[in-house]
Design an enzyme around this catalytic site. Structure first.
Site, mmCIF file in Angstrom:
data_model
loop_
_atom_site.group_PDB
_atom_site.id
_atom_site.type_symbol
_atom_site.label_atom_id
_atom_site.label_comp_id
_atom_site.label_asym_id
_atom_site.label_seq_id
_atom_site.Cartn_x
_atom_site.Cartn_y
_atom_site.Cartn_z
ATOM 1 N N SER A 116 -10.697 5.164 0.977
ATOM 2 C CA SER A 116 -11.803 4.223 1.174
ATOM 3 C C SER A 116 -13.146 4.939 1.213
ATOM 4 O O SER A 116 -14.165 4.383 0.810
ATOM 5 C CB SER A 116 -11.597 3.425 2.467
ATOM 6 O OG SER A 116 -10.471 2.559 2.342
ATOM 7 N N GLU B 114 -7.116 -1.120 -2.659
ATOM 8 C CA GLU B 114 -5.915 -1.617 -1.973
ATOM 9 C C GLU B 114 -5.789 -3.143 -2.085
ATOM 10 O O GLU B 114 -5.541 -3.843 -1.120
ATOM 11 C CB GLU B 114 -5.944 -1.224 -0.488
ATOM 12 C CG GLU B 114 -6.075 0.262 -0.231
ATOM 13 C CD GLU B 114 -4.771 1.025 -0.430
ATOM 14 O OE1 GLU B 114 -3.815 0.420 -0.936
ATOM 15 O OE2 GLU B 114 -4.733 2.212 -0.089
#
Length: 655
Positions: free
Chosen positions: A262, A369
């Site tokens: 991330s 994701e």
């Protein structure tokens, strides 16, 4: 003003206006108005002075229109108290500085009020007359109370002095009110701002605001020996990372939780690295036409329109033509333009997020994701959709995932490796056999639930569910997106009352025992409401934040070391977030524990560790319901599997 300042100012102004109006219309609630200094103080602590000025103007106007001059004064009183306290805290100063600033401001306000009353003699007569009448009335009331004659006489003298020597009385009174009010605001703001300070080390701006200095040109992009370290961290989150992305490329990024996936997404979106370089021909253009588009893990955070068609074009500048129907057809949502976005399943919401991204004709799409909250069938469809983006559009795609099999269709893969895991004590192992299952703890009989019942927009989510959960039993509740799993979880937790049928815990309606059933949400971060893991756990468990022994014990029960209490919540990995939330819930000794998608967003190693922990919890006699569409790894935890389809129990299997 920046968008975040504008949004914060608008929300704060609305809240302060509501407080100011309530203080005027509710008898005896004048002092309550000072509570408005709290949101104002938080705003002043976070943002520049211009945000406070905008808030003052907006709240003053709204309050004046709704409650007259008194509402205006009440709102602006909150403004100056909040601004003084928030700005002093923002500069790292203490109570002494606050009192000095409040004293100087009190001189300004007292002088202004004195001048105002000196010029407007008629208004002065009304104001002082009202003051004298109230004080004399209060004095007369005290005189009727045994032993209150002295206090009554003192109040009469105060009223007479106020009329006879009004210039001094008005000036001193206003000055004291300002100083006392700021001291009160300081006292109630201190714990709030302490929590703000506790999280100030966490990254505040997730994505940078670029200057509008030309058309976006994010590709081709090259990362060369890139490092990234968060402020205050003792090691790099990303280290010596190099790869390229060009138009037509499909790049997969894999790695375990905690390897920086991330963080890499943020670098691709324009955050500057702390080491190395990210080379692009032009601006990133995040969210702009022809720039970079993000499709995030939780699609609900990106769905803003009421209708599906509205959401596709949300935020686009005027004059941009978008073939909404064509985009919806491409992503598998044909004919759904008029549907309400609140009724979309997880997979449908993710498809809508892809359509909204494509509406901006991006040069680069970053999907982070995106299959986490999607069932197995929806996952396959979504991966097929993503795989075709770089072939059917002139764009580059970076697909971030912790599932290696999802990277199979990419042109190349960037593997961030395995995260370094801190050593942690294992959860306390049981030395005795698992106790036999007991009598039913939770019983559902013919449970129905209908959203917006009685309106033209009503939607049935549950259609006659019958289910029992025994003491010490672990039940797996599975089903596709939109089958009613999450709605059933809220009913079982007592947060939603069935439209029809009954849901009973130990023989009584569970809606009358809110708190006896613990619900762990899909997004564990939403349940951790404090800056550090220890404080968040304490708030969830009902502990005092300084009860170190209880917090350490709760952390140890879920396999976390004592020093995890000092970690910032925003620095925790996905597995750590779930463990901290679980520790707080278990500390309340719930009769039933419900976990909604507990494996979502976790890599395989983190999944195994969490399942081991839950097995230990189950073997301790804890009844639990696990809600998941990921059933592959839960068979050794759950005694029984219940399949839900279209709001009804479709089948049951005993493990």
């Amino acid at each position: 003003m920046r968008p975040v300042e504008f949004a914060h100012a608008a929300i704060t102004a609305a809240l302060m206006s509501a407080i100011a109006v309530l203080s005027m219309v509710v008898p005896g609630a004048v002092v309550f108005a000072w509570a408005g200094a709290v949101p104002m103080g938080v705003l002043a602590f976070h943002h520049r002075a211009r945000a406070a000025v905008a808030t003052a103007m907006a709240s003053g106007m709204i309050s004046f229109l709704l409650a007259g001059f008194g509402g205006l004064v009440s709102a602006w009183t909150c403004v100056y108290m909040g601004v003084i306290c928030g700005q002093v805290r923002r500069r790292g100063r203490g109570r002494g500085t606050m009192l000095a600033v409040a004293g100087l401001w009190g001189i300004v306000v007292a002088s202004a009020v004195f001048t105002f009353l000196a010029v407007l003699a008629d208004l002065r007569t009304v104001v002082l007359g009202a003051f004298a009448a109230n004080v004399h009335g209060l004095g007369a009331l005290f005189e009727t109370v045994p032993g209150g004659a002295g206090a009554g006489a003192a109040l009469h003298r105060l009223a007479d002095v106020g009329l006879e020597r009004w210039p001094v009385f008005v000036w001193v009174s206003v000055w004291l009110i300002v100083v006392f009010g700021c001291s009160f605001a300081w006292r109630i703001l201190t714990p709030v701002l302490r929590r703000v300070v506790a999280t100030s080390a966490a990254p505040q701006d997730l994505f940078p605001v670029e200057p509008d200095d030309g058309a976006p040109q994010p590709l081709p992009m090259a990362l060369r020996h890139v490092d990234f370290r968060y402020p205050g961290a003792d090691r790099d989150t990303l280290r010596d990372l190099s790869f390229t992305v060009g138009p037509g490329d499909h790049v997969a990024v894999t790695g375990a939780n905690g390897t920086g996936k991330s963080t890499l997404m943020r670098l691709l979106a324009g955050v500057a690295p702390t080491g190395g370089t990210v080379e692009r021909p032009g601006p990133v253009g995040l969210g702009k036409v022809g720039g970079t588009a993000l499709v995030l893990q939780h699609a609900d955070s990106q769905v803003l329109g009421i209708r599906v068609a509205d959401d596709v074009v949300w935020g686009l500048p005027q004059g941009i033509e978008v073939d909404v129907d064509g985009l919806l057809t491409e992503v598998g949502l044909a004919g759904m333009g008029d549907r309400d976005t609140s009724g979309l399943s997880g997979g449908e919401a993710q498809r809508l997020a892809v359509a909204a991204a494509l509406a901006r004709r991006p040069a680069l799409v970053v999907a982070d994701e995106v299959t986490t909250m999607v069932d197995r069938a929806g996952r396959a469809d979504l991966l097929g959709l993503l795989g075709g983006l770089s072939r059917h559009h002139d764009l580059g795609l970076v697909h971030i995932t912790h599932y290696p099999e999802e990277a199979a269709g990419a042109d190349r893969t960037v593997d961030l490796g395995t995260a370094r895991r801190a050593s942690a004590p294992a959860p306390s192992a049981r030395t005795t056999a698992r106790p036999p299952l007991g009598a039913p703890v939770l019983t559902l009989r013919d449970v129905h639930y209908e959203y917006d019942a009685g309106t033209p927009w009503s939607r049935a989510a549950l259609r006659g569910v019958d289910l029992t959960v025994g003491d010490g039993e672990a039940v797996l509740l599975c089903g596709g997106n939109g089958s009613g799993k999450s709605t059933l979880a809220w009913v079982m937790a007592g947060l939603l009352e069935p439209t029809a049928g009954s849901c009973e815990l130990d023989g009584a309606p569970v809606s009358e025992q809110v708190g006896a059933v613990a619900l762990a949400l899909q997004a564990a971060r939403l349940q951790l409401m404090r800056g550090t893991a220890g404080d968040a756990l304490a708030a969830l468990a009902g502990y005092r934040s300084d009860d170190g022994a209880a917090i350490t014990g709760a952390l140890a029960a879920v396999g976390l070391p004592a020093d995890a209490a000092d970690l910032l919540v925003d620095r925790l990995s996905g597995g750590q977030l779930r463990r901290v939330a679980l520790a707080g819930l278990l500390a309340r000794n719930p009769r039933l524990l419900i976990l909604d998608e507990p494996l979502a967003g976790l890599d395989l190693t983190s999944q195994r560790e969490l399942i081991d922990l839950l097995v230990a919890v189950r073997d301790g006699g804890q009844a639990m319901v696990i809600i998941s569409h990921d059933v592959d790894h839960l068979d050794r935890l759950c005694d029984r599997t219940v399949h839900l389809a279209r709001g009804v129990v479709d089948a049951e299997e005993v493990a």
